[in-house]
Design an enzyme around this catalytic site. Sequence first.
Site, PDB file in Angstrom:
ATOM      1  CG  HIS A 168      -1.896   1.341   1.315  1.00  0.00           C
ATOM      2  ND1 HIS A 168      -3.351   1.050   1.316  1.00  0.00           N
ATOM      3  CD2 HIS A 168      -1.761   2.336   1.357  1.00  0.00           C
ATOM      4  CE1 HIS A 168      -3.931   2.081   1.200  1.00  0.00           C
ATOM      5  NE2 HIS A 168      -2.924   3.117   1.155  1.00  0.00           N
ATOM      6  CG  HIS A 217      -1.149   6.515  -1.936  1.00  0.00           C
ATOM      7  ND1 HIS A 217      -2.417   6.872  -2.581  1.00  0.00           N
ATOM      8  CD2 HIS A 217      -1.647   6.373  -0.784  1.00  0.00           C
ATOM      9  CE1 HIS A 217      -3.430   6.188  -1.592  1.00  0.00           C
ATOM     10  NE2 HIS A 217      -2.780   5.837  -0.666  1.00  0.00           N
ATOM     11  CD  GLN A 252      -7.312  10.977  -1.717  1.00  0.00           C
ATOM     12  OE1 GLN A 252      -6.448  10.283  -1.302  1.00  0.00           O
ATOM     13  NE2 GLN A 252      -7.046  12.315  -2.070  1.00  0.00           N
ATOM     14  CG  HIS A 308      -7.701   4.147   0.576  1.00  0.00           C
ATOM     15  ND1 HIS A 308      -7.221   3.436  -0.277  1.00  0.00           N
ATOM     16  CD2 HIS A 308      -6.682   4.906   1.132  1.00  0.00           C
ATOM     17  CE1 HIS A 308      -5.902   3.804  -0.629  1.00  0.00           C
ATOM     18  NE2 HIS A 308      -5.581   5.023   0.166  1.00  0.00           N
ATOM     19  CD  GLU A 331      -6.967   7.554   5.399  1.00  0.00           C
ATOM     20  OE1 GLU A 331      -5.752   7.916   6.027  1.00  0.00           O
ATOM     21  OE2 GLU A 331      -7.256   7.302   4.237  1.00  0.00           O
ATOM     22  CG  ASP A 385      -0.618   5.445   3.255  1.00  0.00           C
ATOM     23  OD1 ASP A 385      -1.085   5.387   2.095  1.00  0.00           O
ATOM     24  OD2 ASP A 385      -1.447   6.089   4.188  1.00  0.00           O
TER      25      ASP A 385
END
Length: 412
Positions: free
Chosen positions: A56, A58, A152, A210, A213, A309
Amino acid sequence: MDLIIRNARLRDLEELRDIAIEGDKISEIAERIQVTGTKEIDAQGKLVTPAFIDPHIHLDKTMIVDVVRPNVSGTLREAIEIIWEKKARYTIEDIVTRAGQTICLAATNGTTRMRTHVDVDTIGKLMPLQGVVEARRLYQDIMDLQIVAFPQEGIVQDPGTEELMWRAMEQGADIVGGMPANEKSPDDSKKHVDIVFSIAKAFNADIDMHVDETDDPFYRTLEMVADKTMEMGWEGRVTAGHTCALAAYDDHYAQYVIDKVKAAGIHMITNPATNLMLQGRLDKQPKRRGITRVKELLEAGVNVSFGQDCVKDTFYPFGQADMLEVALITAHAAHMSLPGEIETVFDMMTYNAAKVLRLDDYGLEPGKRADLVVLDCTSAKDAIRLRPDRLYVIKEGRVIATNKTQRQLNRV
């Protein structure tokens, strides 16, 4: 043999072993391999393990913290808003440069496989995907990348994103992402989940979302994802990342959801570095820790891993793509300090992460792909404690990185 590692210490054995590699596969592990190799490494009793996996990260957002305005509130919401401004100005060259820096760091630190989320929305459209697809091509010799199309900004509340998600899967994404909590209502969150599964079914693709969160215990999309996974027969093919709200639920509901997660075969990923920084930030004392219920999930038999992350972005200004650093943070955040728990933490970035990526060629045994790391230590505990040099990083039978720090103490 193309490569032989001599005198290797393996985690589950007292005696040292030789490891023979032919082509890109491990061909033999024995106390003494009599043949010679074209190249030989003497591990000198140091620990040899399968190379690390980051499930995981980005890569489209990495390394931007110094070129955007600061996140003055330190919150998740402001971090996302700052990304809007940067994302609108992305170029493929910019993404490739930043992603490449992080890929090289990760490879030097012993990671040879990653799963990266890339934003897909009406702000950046498919530019983040195109940049990371190009980075995957350019750095394929040192890193295997699985790419997640990640909405997102939501899907229902960001009209046009659903079409972009379909196009992303056609243009290089491997896995369907989601963020169902980022919608305006529970009904819209359910629609978000339904859309993600419909795309995954059409492409016969895995899912990595996701999920929740947030510190808010009234966000309940993890249960939605578990129910939909079983309804669609996608058991073992779904991953839920973050799931911070699970830690905020009362114990009764949390156990109810964990049981569903187990039944659905959902893989769970905690990202403690980022979530310790962002969650609970506005709490008065005592502050919440912000990470999911790692121990309870493991005790229930759920596969749990962890990810870096973020690396130097608006969410988290630190990070160096070092899974041993993340392992140390995980051990602290999840209170995993007993001998067996420390071994489990090491498993979380190796064998557990391989289950998340659904790899069938991973491991330290004959026939598996020769992705290995030789660590300048003799145990999993010291690997996490010291974060020592990765003396040799091997991908597909090739040494792709060597590291040896020179230290000298001068006393009078």
